[in-house]
Design a protein around this motif. Sequence first.
Motif, PDB file in Angstrom:
ATOM      1  N   SER A 143     -77.436  95.235 -13.995  1.00 44.61           N
ATOM      2  CA  SER A 143     -77.535  96.674 -14.242  1.00 44.61           C
ATOM      3  C   SER A 143     -77.651  96.998 -15.725  1.00 44.61           C
ATOM      4  O   SER A 143     -78.409  97.891 -16.115  1.00 44.61           O
ATOM      5  N   LEU A 188     -80.466 105.667 -16.358  1.00 46.32           N
ATOM      6  CA  LEU A 188     -80.364 106.361 -15.067  1.00 46.32           C
ATOM      7  C   LEU A 188     -80.321 105.360 -13.913  1.00 46.32           C
ATOM      8  O   LEU A 188     -79.550 105.535 -12.955  1.00 46.32           O
ATOM      9  N   ASP A 189     -81.135 104.321 -13.997  1.00 47.47           N
ATOM     10  CA  ASP A 189     -81.074 103.266 -12.978  1.00 47.47           C
ATOM     11  C   ASP A 189     -79.735 102.541 -13.018  1.00 47.47           C
ATOM     12  O   ASP A 189     -79.184 102.162 -11.969  1.00 47.47           O
ATOM     13  N   LYS A 192     -77.260 104.725 -11.309  1.00 49.43           N
ATOM     14  CA  LYS A 192     -77.470 104.681  -9.861  1.00 49.43           C
ATOM     15  C   LYS A 192     -76.871 103.419  -9.260  1.00 49.43           C
ATOM     16  O   LYS A 192     -76.250 103.455  -8.183  1.00 49.43           O
ATOM     17  N   ASP A 193     -77.020 102.295  -9.963  1.00 55.51           N
ATOM     18  CA  ASP A 193     -76.488 101.036  -9.449  1.00 55.51           C
ATOM     19  C   ASP A 193     -74.966 101.049  -9.364  1.00 55.51           C
ATOM     20  O   ASP A 193     -74.388 100.615  -8.369  1.00 55.51           O
ATOM     21  N   TRP A 195     -72.875 103.692  -9.502  1.00 53.27           N
ATOM     22  CA  TRP A 195     -72.258 104.821  -8.811  1.00 53.27           C
ATOM     23  C   TRP A 195     -72.616 104.883  -7.325  1.00 53.27           C
ATOM     24  O   TRP A 195     -71.817 105.384  -6.520  1.00 53.27           O
ATOM     25  N   LEU A 196     -73.793 104.424  -6.958  1.00 51.07           N
ATOM     26  CA  LEU A 196     -74.235 104.556  -5.569  1.00 51.07           C
ATOM     27  C   LEU A 196     -74.335 103.223  -4.839  1.00 51.07           C
ATOM     28  O   LEU A 196     -74.074 103.162  -3.631  1.00 51.07           O
ATOM     29  N   ASN A 197     -74.722 102.181  -5.552  1.00 54.17           N
ATOM     30  CA  ASN A 197     -74.984 100.900  -4.888  1.00 54.17           C
ATOM     31  C   ASN A 197     -73.830  99.914  -4.983  1.00 54.17           C
ATOM     32  O   ASN A 197     -73.954  98.786  -4.503  1.00 54.17           O
ATOM     33  N   ARG A 216     -68.745 102.176 -14.629  1.00 53.92           N
ATOM     34  CA  ARG A 216     -69.217 103.533 -14.365  1.00 53.92           C
ATOM     35  C   ARG A 216     -69.127 104.412 -15.611  1.00 53.92           C
ATOM     36  O   ARG A 216     -70.069 105.141 -15.950  1.00 53.92           O
TER      37      ARG A 216
END
Length: 278
Positions: A143, A188-189, A192-193, A195-197, A216
């Motif tokens: 990430s 941003l990616d 996303k990794d 926080w969401l993945n 995070r």
Amino acid sequence: MSGVSLAVAPRSEPDTTTTAPGSKPQDKPLHRQQHQQPAVGGVMGSLRVIELQLVAFIMVFSVSGLVPLFDLIFPAFASAYLLALSRLAFPSHGPVSSSSREIFQGSRFFRFYVVAGTTIGLFLPLAYVLGGFARGDEHAVRSATPHLFLLSFQILTENVISGLSLFSPPVRALVPLLYTVRRIFVILDWMKDVWLNKTLPANAQFKDVAWFWFGRSLAVANFIYFSINLFGFLIPRFLPRAFERYFKERDELESKSVEDKRSAAANKLEPVADKKSD
């Protein structure tokens, strides 16, 4: 890292040390010489020393497949674009002094802002990646590595072109602008990794929870810092200052050229006037 090596230069304070009769000027106390070197200058000097090592370190990540293909080729496209701009759109006006290469000199608060950006954008993500390797957290390494990869090339590019008279101030100012825009999408990616993945198991230990929230928080901190850096400094202040200096230097050179032509024409007319008077 917003054009750090281009925007900030160590300030030299006036020397108030008095020398005794018969003593040499270089016989100054060692602590006085150390005091004259600003802290930020030391940080920037350290960056210049480790830049190639950092690029080599990140290149190891890229060979390992941790950096996407687009981010791998982005520095090549950015360098080619900057070189084209330096030849076609904003050619340099010739060799300039080291002081004129400084596009922006900030206050003490701005220097603190630069050091904070170096810590948030470089040192903490590097520690996060190394910690991910130590913990076997491939998700964390994958990430954060693209951001570090692009930032290392940004530092290298800034330091290389800052010492070359081939590149004009607008071209040098576009280096952090281009890389920061791209890195915001990369961050941003990253967000996303993490926080969401990525999720925590129900029975996670405290150190795992701390590591989870560190990743995070670091992603959010980088997004906030570089967004402020882009929209609050690079676009409204740094880039206009570079264009202002570029066109000011161009106007000065043009006016000097006109004056030289006038003086040359006047010198040619003087012998003719002397012959007529004879």
